[in-house]
Design an enzyme around this catalytic site. Structure first.
Site, PDB file in Angstrom:
ATOM      1  N   ASP A 159      57.385  72.530  46.568  1.00 21.45           N
ATOM      2  CA  ASP A 159      58.030  71.619  45.626  1.00 21.45           C
ATOM      3  C   ASP A 159      58.914  72.425  44.685  1.00 21.45           C
ATOM      4  O   ASP A 159      58.547  73.513  44.232  1.00 21.45           O
ATOM      5  CB  ASP A 159      56.979  70.842  44.832  1.00 21.45           C
ATOM      6  CG  ASP A 159      57.600  69.811  43.915  1.00 21.45           C
ATOM      7  OD1 ASP A 159      57.930  68.719  44.401  1.00 21.45           O
ATOM      8  OD2 ASP A 159      57.757  70.101  42.711  1.00 21.45           O
ATOM      9  N   ASN A 167      68.716  67.514  37.659  1.00 25.92           N
ATOM     10  CA  ASN A 167      69.503  66.280  37.752  1.00 25.92           C
ATOM     11  C   ASN A 167      69.935  65.787  36.380  1.00 25.92           C
ATOM     12  O   ASN A 167      71.078  65.339  36.195  1.00 25.92           O
ATOM     13  CB  ASN A 167      68.687  65.193  38.464  1.00 25.92           C
ATOM     14  CG  ASN A 167      68.596  65.404  39.962  1.00 25.92           C
ATOM     15  OD1 ASN A 167      69.517  65.952  40.564  1.00 25.92           O
ATOM     16  ND2 ASN A 167      67.503  64.997  40.559  1.00 25.92           N
ATOM     17  N   HIS A 172      73.388  64.568  39.460  1.00 25.36           N
ATOM     18  CA  HIS A 172      72.761  64.442  40.779  1.00 25.36           C
ATOM     19  C   HIS A 172      73.529  65.203  41.860  1.00 25.36           C
ATOM     20  O   HIS A 172      72.937  65.634  42.847  1.00 25.36           O
ATOM     21  CB  HIS A 172      72.631  62.965  41.158  1.00 25.36           C
ATOM     22  CG  HIS A 172      71.578  62.248  40.379  1.00 25.36           C
ATOM     23  ND1 HIS A 172      70.248  62.311  40.695  1.00 25.36           N
ATOM     24  CD2 HIS A 172      71.667  61.471  39.272  1.00 25.36           C
ATOM     25  CE1 HIS A 172      69.549  61.588  39.838  1.00 25.36           C
ATOM     26  NE2 HIS A 172      70.380  61.067  38.959  1.00 25.36           N
ATOM     27  N   ASP A 176      71.778  67.638  44.484  1.00 18.24           N
ATOM     28  CA  ASP A 176      71.964  67.610  45.940  1.00 18.24           C
ATOM     29  C   ASP A 176      72.401  68.980  46.449  1.00 18.24           C
ATOM     30  O   ASP A 176      71.968  69.428  47.520  1.00 18.24           O
ATOM     31  CB  ASP A 176      73.002  66.560  46.314  1.00 18.24           C
ATOM     32  CG  ASP A 176      72.504  65.136  46.113  1.00 18.24           C
ATOM     33  OD1 ASP A 176      71.282  64.955  45.920  1.00 18.24           O
ATOM     34  OD2 ASP A 176      73.333  64.208  46.136  1.00 18.24           O
ATOM     35  N   GLU A 202      62.209  66.372  46.319  1.00 13.44           N
ATOM     36  CA  GLU A 202      62.408  67.818  46.234  1.00 13.44           C
ATOM     37  C   GLU A 202      61.285  68.593  46.906  1.00 13.44           C
ATOM     38  O   GLU A 202      61.083  69.773  46.630  1.00 13.44           O
ATOM     39  CB  GLU A 202      62.537  68.253  44.767  1.00 13.44           C
ATOM     40  CG  GLU A 202      61.299  68.025  43.924  1.00 13.44           C
ATOM     41  CD  GLU A 202      61.235  66.652  43.291  1.00 13.44           C
ATOM     42  OE1 GLU A 202      60.499  66.491  42.316  1.00 13.44           O
ATOM     43  OE2 GLU A 202      61.922  65.732  43.782  1.00 13.44           O
TER      44      GLU A 202
END
Length: 293
Positions: A159, A167, A172, A176, A202
């Site tokens: 994770d 973010n 965002h 990405d 994630e």
């Protein structure tokens, strides 16, 4: 056995055609049956084999005036009728070949599109990795392979720490970009037989064939350390990233889902103890009994 039966049927088709050609001018109804062969041959035997068989029949048809007993007599042989038969047989064979080619091409296209759709359904569009839907098939395949070979395999659940902050602070698109770069890094860091999956959000899942817990722990620590020391570059701006990872060696007595659940519990422990950590070992010694699924 099916190949032998197909060859036998093809030989019968050619034999029947030769017999019909042999009686070319004997009765006109005989030759009419010859025109049923091209579409039936292409549909049954495919383009290449049917083309060979019908090519032989066309040669036999061209030679029939010289060998057919019905053609030996001038009273029974008509050159114009013979030319029309050849032209009709060749035209029908040509259109039958085009129809079979079109059918086969359409079938190949549909198969390719089906495979592409199946791959898209099992692939995460952002990272190009397997998604959760696709990973279960690979887990079951690996479990079956390990059962046959008597080997073991391990999983790592990973994770990205504080990913929400990425973010929130950078947008965002930056998030990405970070996930895409991590996926590329993970692909370069594992062996060819290892599988990396975007587990969700994630989270990433690694399947490591023929790897015990110590080997998986070594890889997890390598991933954690490398990511910590290598900020992700986003338009010239370094983004510091750390990982929390849970490592689990998979036994054949439990399902893959069970081992992923245990790896997830180890990941939870890593996050509870400050993040940027790798947790492995016996889950019963790491968590209170009531928290163990």
């Amino acid at each position: 056995m099916l190949k032998v039966a197909s060859d036998f049927a093809l030989a019968l088709t050619v034999t029947l055609g030769v017999l019909l050609i042999w009686r070319l001018n004997d009765q006109i109804t005989y030759i009419l049956w010859l025109f049923a062969l091209p579409p039936a041959a292409f549909f049954t035997f495919g383009t290449r084999r049917a083309s060979v068989a019908l090519g032989l029949l066309l040669i036999a048809l061209l030679l029939s005036p010289f060998v057919s007993p019905a053609a030996m007599s001038p009273e029974t042989f008509s050159l114009s009728y013979f030319v029309r038969v050849i032209a009709a047989f060749f035209t029908l064979s040509l259109f039958s070949a085009l129809g079979e080619y079109s059918r086969a091409h359409t079938q190949r296209t549909l198969v390719a599109l089906t495979r592409e759709m199946e791959q898209c359904a099992c692939t995460d569009p952002l990272t190009g990795l397997l998604n959760r839907r696709g990973i279960y098939d690979r887990l079951n395949e690996e479990r079956a392979r390990a059962t046959r070979s008597g080997s073991t395999f391990s999983v790592i659940l990973c994770d990205v720490d504080h990913f929400k902050n990425v973010n929130d602070c950078f947008g965002h698109q930056c998030g990405d970009h970070v996930l895409h770069q991590l996926a590329e890094h993970f692909r370069r860091s594992v062996r060819g037989q290892d599988v990396v999956c975007r587990w969700g959000g994630e989270e990433f899942l690694f399947i490591l064939p023929e790897t015990d817990e110590q080997g998986a722990l070594n890889l997890a620590e390598k991933l954690r350390s490398t990511v910590e020391q290598t900020p992700v570059n986003y338009h010239g701006m370094p983004i510091d990233i750390t990982l929390s990872l849970g490592v689990q060696e998979c036994t054949l007595t439990e399902s893959p889902e069970f081992h992923i659940r245990v790896a997830d519990q180890k990941l939870y422990i890593a996050k509870e103890h400050g993040r940027n950590k790798v947790v492995s070992g016996n889950i019963e010694e790491l968590m209170p009994q009531e928290l163990i699924a």
